[in-house]
Design an enzyme around this catalytic site. Structure first.
Site, mmCIF file in Angstrom:
data_model
loop_
_atom_site.group_PDB
_atom_site.id
_atom_site.type_symbol
_atom_site.label_atom_id
_atom_site.label_comp_id
_atom_site.label_asym_id
_atom_site.label_seq_id
_atom_site.Cartn_x
_atom_site.Cartn_y
_atom_site.Cartn_z
ATOM 1 N N SER A 116 0.836 -1.211 0.000
ATOM 2 C CA SER A 116 0.000 0.000 0.000
ATOM 3 C C SER A 116 0.863 1.250 0.000
ATOM 4 C CB SER A 116 -0.887 -0.004 1.255
ATOM 5 O OG SER A 116 -1.495 1.255 1.443
ATOM 6 N N TYR A 140 -2.017 -0.284 10.300
ATOM 7 C CA TYR A 140 -2.254 -0.972 9.020
ATOM 8 C C TYR A 140 -1.049 -0.779 8.096
ATOM 9 C CZ TYR A 140 -3.626 -1.358 4.174
ATOM 10 O OH TYR A 140 -3.633 -1.668 2.832
ATOM 11 N N LYS A 144 1.990 -3.446 6.486
ATOM 12 C CA LYS A 144 2.370 -3.588 5.074
ATOM 13 C C LYS A 144 3.883 -3.391 4.919
ATOM 14 C CE LYS A 144 -1.607 -4.528 3.274
ATOM 15 N NZ LYS A 144 -1.840 -5.847 2.651
HETATM 16 C C1 WQD Z 1 -9.695 9.344 0.327
HETATM 17 C C2 WQD Z 1 -9.987 10.839 0.407
HETATM 18 C C3 WQD Z 1 -10.319 11.595 2.658
HETATM 19 C C4 WQD Z 1 -14.014 9.244 3.205
HETATM 20 C C5 WQD Z 1 -6.773 4.636 2.744
HETATM 21 C C6 WQD Z 1 -5.608 3.829 3.233
HETATM 22 C C7 WQD Z 1 -4.859 3.269 2.053
HETATM 23 C C8 WQD Z 1 -5.799 2.498 1.181
HETATM 24 C C9 WQD Z 1 -6.931 3.394 0.727
HETATM 25 C C10 WQD Z 1 -5.840 0.151 1.689
HETATM 26 C C11 WQD Z 1 -9.253 11.532 1.561
HETATM 27 C C12 WQD Z 1 -11.601 11.749 1.846
HETATM 28 C C13 WQD Z 1 -12.875 9.797 2.643
HETATM 29 C C14 WQD Z 1 -15.070 10.094 3.610
HETATM 30 C C15 WQD Z 1 -13.821 11.996 2.859
HETATM 31 N N1 WQD Z 1 -6.323 1.379 1.865
HETATM 32 N N2 WQD Z 1 -12.795 11.152 2.470
HETATM 33 N N3 WQD Z 1 -14.942 11.444 3.409
HETATM 34 O O1 WQD Z 1 -7.325 7.593 3.446
HETATM 35 O O2 WQD Z 1 -6.541 8.033 1.044
HETATM 36 O O3 WQD Z 1 -6.315 5.750 1.999
HETATM 37 O O4 WQD Z 1 -7.592 3.840 1.918
HETATM 38 O O5 WQD Z 1 -4.912 -0.182 1.021
HETATM 39 O O6 WQD Z 1 -3.854 2.408 2.527
HETATM 40 O O7 WQD Z 1 -4.737 4.678 3.925
HETATM 41 O O8 WQD Z 1 -8.564 6.630 1.451
HETATM 42 O O9 WQD Z 1 -10.917 6.630 0.746
HETATM 43 O O10 WQD Z 1 -10.375 6.906 3.216
HETATM 44 O O11 WQD Z 1 -9.912 8.792 1.624
HETATM 45 O O12 WQD Z 1 -13.722 13.220 2.694
HETATM 46 O O13 WQD Z 1 -16.129 9.635 4.139
HETATM 47 O O14 WQD Z 1 -11.372 11.037 0.644
HETATM 48 O O15 WQD Z 1 -10.132 12.702 3.528
HETATM 49 O O16 WQD Z 1 -8.929 12.843 1.152
HETATM 50 P P1 WQD Z 1 -7.164 7.114 2.038
HETATM 51 P P2 WQD Z 1 -10.018 7.178 1.791
#
Ligand code: WQD
Length: 327
Positions: A116, A140, A144
């Site tokens: 990741s 997490y 990885k």
């Molecule tokens: C994406 C963007 C949030 C939800 C994580 C893990 C990474 C991978 C993917 C496994 C950010 C914004 C999100 C919401 C929002 N996982 N958001 N409201 O945090 O980039 O990555 O998931 O491999 O390892 O770290 O993904 O989809 O949570 O967020 O505003 O309800 O969307 O702030 O900018 P993230 P995400």
């Protein structure tokens, strides 16, 4: 050659299994079905079990003549990992170690690992290259990172060559909507946007609109799950050519804001996305997107699909599978 796919009944795993089967390759899926779905396998061979069960792994390798592995099986919720670290270190790290040890004893010497981009933590600069400093900022992400390091040493000591694929933000679903993501087990942006738009949850909370970005919301590199699946097939081909252990970023190289995801969803679905602005989420970097040059150079892989492909396939899947896979 027969490929063992651990966690193959999961989101990215099932899309990869489909790609392998469609390419005429022999595949055996190994999954606990704790989070995965048998229906996502479309009939592919399945062994139900836990990756820590070394006797079962040994017998599966012998029975099916396993020659290579794609290792997806892991827990992947950043938030849950911070409240229950033992569950994550036990399954993701100890489980992976026991799996790899059993594979080595069975004579398997090629593995593609589902890593990741979160191993970089908050990247010092974007786009992110593979030689960027690694500083995981969640349990997490640490699991990885630790598994990548363990694979390095199994490569050095036992010739178990590996490709660790560092995913950026996997999203989207199959183009024919036969398989897709189970939104009940994720808090990631795209499935949450779909759920809110379909009225299956409260309004989307946009975590911060005061970031120093073009529209104030966070930027990520959203990569289509079918592009990701293709990267795994190319990583197996890379290893089959006898090439050395590496880690590769798997992203598009393009950054997209949260509001741009919302706007694309409204344009494609024809519906309003219900959302509210909320405070920033602790631990969220402002901007993360890949430099995809190394994967292009080493694997001959490049993302083919766009944000619109992601949103249109996600909308098509979730709007026709409101309750995911029917049990
Ligand atoms: C994406 C963007 C949030 C939800 C994580 C893990 C990474 C991978 C993917 C496994 C950010 C914004 C999100 C919401 C929002 N996982 N958001 N409201 O945090 O980039 O990555 O998931 O491999 O390892 O770290 O993904 O989809 O949570 O967020 O505003 O309800 O969307 O702030 O900018 P993230 P995400």
């Amino acid at each position: 050659m027969t490929t063992l796919v651990t966690g193959g009944a999961g989101y990215i795993g099932s899309h990869t299994v489909r790609q392998l089967v469609n390419a005429g390759r022999d595949v055996v899926v190994f999954d606990s079905l704790e989070l995965g779905h048998r229906e996502a396998l479309l009939g592919a061979e399945l062994v139900v079990g836990n990756i820590a069960n070394q006797d079962l792994i040994a017998s599966v390798c012998k029975k099916y003549g396993i020659t290579e592995v794609i290792h997806f099986a892991a827990y992947k919720s950043v938030g849950e990992s911070m409240s229950n670290p033992g569950r994550y270190f036990s399954n993701n790290v100890t489980g992976s170690m026991l799996l790899v040890e059993a594979l080595t004893h069975a004579g398997v010497d090629k593995i593609v690992f589902s890593s990741s981009a979160s191993v970089y933590g908050t990247p010092a600069e974007v786009p992110v290259r593979e030689d960027a400093p690694l500083h995981p900022e969640s349990v997490y992400a640490e699991t990885k990172y630790m598994t990548e390091r363990m694979l390095h040493w199994f490569s050095e000591t036992h010739g178990m060559r590996s490709v660790s694929l560092r995913y950026f933000n996997a999203a989207g679903d199959s183009f024919d909507s036969l398989i897709g993501e189970d939104w009940s087990v994720t808090t990631n942006l795209v499935p949450v946007v779909m759920k809110a738009t379909l009225g299956k949850r409260d309004a989307l909370e946009v975590f911060g609109n005061d970031y120093p970005t073009r529209d104030g919301t966070g930027i990520r590199d959203y990569i289509h799950v079918v592009d990701l699946a293709d990267a795994h097939v190319k990583a197996l081909d890379y290893l089959a050519e006898g090439k050395p252990t590496i880690a590769c970023n798997v992203g598009t190289g393009t950054g997209t804001t949260v509001l741009e995801v919302i706007q694309a969803t409204e344009r494609i679905s024809g519906r309003k996305v219900p959302y509210v602005m909320s405070p920033r989420r602790a631990g969220d970097p402002v901007e993360v997107y890949a430099d995809p040059a190394f994967a292009a150079q080493t694997l001959g892989w490049k993302a083919q699909f766009s944000l619109d492909d992601i949103i249109s396939t996600a909308w098509q899947w979730h709007s026709t599978h409101i309750d995911g896979y029917t049990k």
